[in-house]
Write a protein that holds these residues in place. Structure first.
Motif, short mmCIF file in Angstrom:
data_model
loop_
_atom_site.label_atom_id
_atom_site.label_comp_id
_atom_site.label_asym_id
_atom_site.label_seq_id
_atom_site.Cartn_x
_atom_site.Cartn_y
_atom_site.Cartn_z
N ALA A 1 0.86 -1.21 0.00
CA ALA A 1 0.00 0.00 0.00
C ALA A 1 0.88 1.24 0.00
CB ALA A 1 -0.90 -0.01 1.23
N PRO A 2 0.42 2.31 -0.70
CA PRO A 2 1.22 3.54 -0.71
C PRO A 2 1.31 4.14 0.69
CG PRO A 2 -0.86 3.84 -1.90
CD PRO A 2 -0.79 2.40 -1.52
N MET A 3 2.51 4.61 1.04
CA MET A 3 2.72 5.17 2.38
C MET A 3 1.99 6.49 2.46
SD MET A 3 4.24 4.26 5.07
CE MET A 3 4.90 4.97 6.60
N PRO A 4 1.13 6.68 3.47
CA PRO A 4 0.42 7.96 3.60
C PRO A 4 1.37 9.11 3.92
CG PRO A 4 -0.57 6.23 4.97
CD PRO A 4 0.76 5.72 4.51
N GLN A 5 0.85 10.33 3.80
CA GLN A 5 1.61 11.52 4.21
C GLN A 5 1.60 11.59 5.73
OE1 GLN A 5 3.18 13.76 2.02
NE2 GLN A 5 2.69 12.05 0.65
N GLY A 6 2.62 12.20 6.29
CA GLY A 6 2.66 12.47 7.73
C GLY A 6 3.37 11.39 8.53
N VAL A 7 3.36 10.16 8.07
CA VAL A 7 3.99 9.04 8.80
C VAL A 7 5.30 8.67 8.12
CG1 VAL A 7 1.99 7.99 9.91
CG2 VAL A 7 2.42 7.58 7.48
#
Ligand SMILES: Nc1nc2c(c(=O)[nH]1)N[C@H]1C(S)=C(S)[C@@H](COP(=O)(O)OP(=O)(O)OC[C@H]3O[C@@H](n4cnc5c(N)ncnc54)[C@H](O)[C@@H]3O)O[C@H]1N2
Ligand code: MOO
Length: 415
Positions: free
Chosen positions: A100-106
């Protein structure tokens, strides 16, 4: 008589890779790349998770341990194939799946095994350094990287890489098209009744199968009669649709040896004995098809075992060169002779032999003759799993001698 190695080298020198063609990637499987492929994309194409787990800010879980878990609310899920970018608010986490694509912020992933697997909120049992379990954008392939060089055989691995870098069309050397012409008045198509003096054409099906096994496109013309105009017409037709032609029969000293009689005239072909048994009468040349292409023509002896040995030793390496590959280096093992045999003076003998793994040391091989060594004896060719290569100067192979054996079967199938 010409030495075997010299004849093989002369034939190879007359062959070159077929002109490159562009084909869709999936049609390139089994072919050789004719040009370097550079990537136009980065792989992975986005930073993604290497584990099923929770995406976190590393600073927020720095103090986590099994004894003192860090608890975070779970704001949602991100699966492989998720569309639309996700932002993870401070003080929260999301469940994330492998790919899964890594979300923003983490900036890190904690594997699910290091948590209580909560869905509303989760207890995290380990600290996660920044970047943990991430597969970074471009960490496999960067734009401009040479991913496959010209000369690479497109196997399953290469298909995967070229598909990933979105190389939908590739430049390859095409699969050589080989036409096999069996000549001889005595030949009958398999399955047809035999009349007096007739035999089944076994060379045609054998060579067609051998070419197919080696990855070439093969077809055959059955039962070309020993008549000059028929043979000439069949050969012209074969040259028009092939990159190489193989004939069998009609090249020794007989009164009806049409192949040799017809082809000796043009000047393109050369006939002569090669110092080997079986396979002594050989002919080769490069002929010009009606459309101007140069087509190698191999005229092999008619005896079935002679034809097969000639294919293995001379023809297959040349066809591989047409396909852009290296000439085959036969898989050869050294073996200890357990039952001796005689070999002819002044010729390399390709003896049909049975190889077996030594009882005392399975890394070593024993070898004995496979039976009758007449060039017509197909049964011993099938009983054999190798061809011992007995050098020109050896006339007697004795018990305890070491001989080199070209394998006719994959090494792993020798017991
Ligand atoms: N006087 C001499 N006779 C022969 C010599 C020689 O030097 N002097 N050489 C012998 C050797 S060695 C060989 S090998 C053969 C090669 O003969 P040709 O290439 O001319 O082949 P043919 O005479 O047409 O056939 C030989 C043999 O093979 C059988 N045959 C032919 N085609 C097929 C096929 N498609 N499937 C199965 N069997 C086939 C054919 O019936 C003959 O029995 O010449 C020796 N003679
Ligand atoms: O060369 Mo022939 O092949 O000996 O029978």
């Amino acid at each position: 008589m010409r030495p075997v190695d010299e004849h093989a080298a002369l034939l190879l020198a007359a062959c070159a890779p077929l002109p490159a063609v562009d084909v869709p990637l999936l049609e390139a499987h089994g072919l050789v790349l004719a040009a370097d492929v550079h990537s136009g994309v980065r792989l992975p194409p986005f930073t993604n998770s290497a584990m099923d787990g929770y995406a976190v800010r590393h600073g927020e879980v720095a103090a986590a341990s099994p004894e003192r878990p860090v608890t975070l609310p779970v704001a949602g899920d991100v699966a492989a194939g998720a569309r639309g970018e996700v932002y993870v608010e401070e003080g929260t986490t999301v469940r994330i799946m492998t790919g899964a694509p890594m979300p923003q912020g983490v900036d890190a992933v904690v594997a699910v095994e290091q948590t209580d697997r909560g869905t509303a909120q989760v207890e995290i049992y380990e600290a996660a350094p920044a970047g943990q379990h991430l597969r970074e954008l471009g960490s496999d392939v960067e734009v401009g990287d040479l991913v496959c060089a010209a000369g690479t055989l497109v196997d399953a691995r290469v298909v995967a890489l070229l598909a990933s870098v979105e190389a939908t069309t590739v430049s390859v050397h095409p699969r050589p098209r080989v036409v096999v012409l069996s000549t001889g008045d005595e030949l009958v198509e398999p399955g047809s009744p035999l009349g007096y003096g007739q035999i089944v054409d076994s060379n045609g099906p054998m060579l067609e199968a051998a070419c197919a096994e080696d990855g070439f496109v093969s077809s055959r013309v059955h039962g070309v009669v020993d008549d000059e105009s028929s043979f000439t017409a069949e050969l012209e037709a074969a040259l028009a649709v092939s990159d190489a032609v193989i004939t069998t029969g009609g090249v020794s000293a007989g009164a009806y040896d049409t192949v040799k009689a017809v082809l000796s005239r043009g000047g393109a072909m050369e006939f002569g004995p090669v110092a080997m048994q079986p396979g002594k009468p050989q002919g080769f040349g490069v002929m010009t098809a009606a459309d101007g292409r140069e087509v190698p023509v191999f005229t092999l002896p008619g005896n079935p075992v002679s034809a097969l040995v000639s294919y293995e030793v001379f023809v297959a390496p040349c066809l591989r060169v047409l396909a852009g590959r290296l000439p085959s280096v036969a898989d050869v093992v050294e073996a200890t002779v357990t039952e001796g045999w005689r070999a002819p003076e002044g010729k390399v003998q390709f003896t049909r032999v049975v190889l077996s793994r030594s009882e005392t040391d399975p890394e070593r091989y024993d070898v004995r003759p496979a039976g009758g060594q007449g060039s017509y004896q197909l049964s011993s060719l099938v009983q054999a799993n190798g061809l011992a290569v007995v050098p020109v100067e050896v006339t007697r192979v004795g018990v305890g001698d070491t001989v080199g054996v070209r394998l006719l079967v994959p090494r792993g199938e020798i017991t």
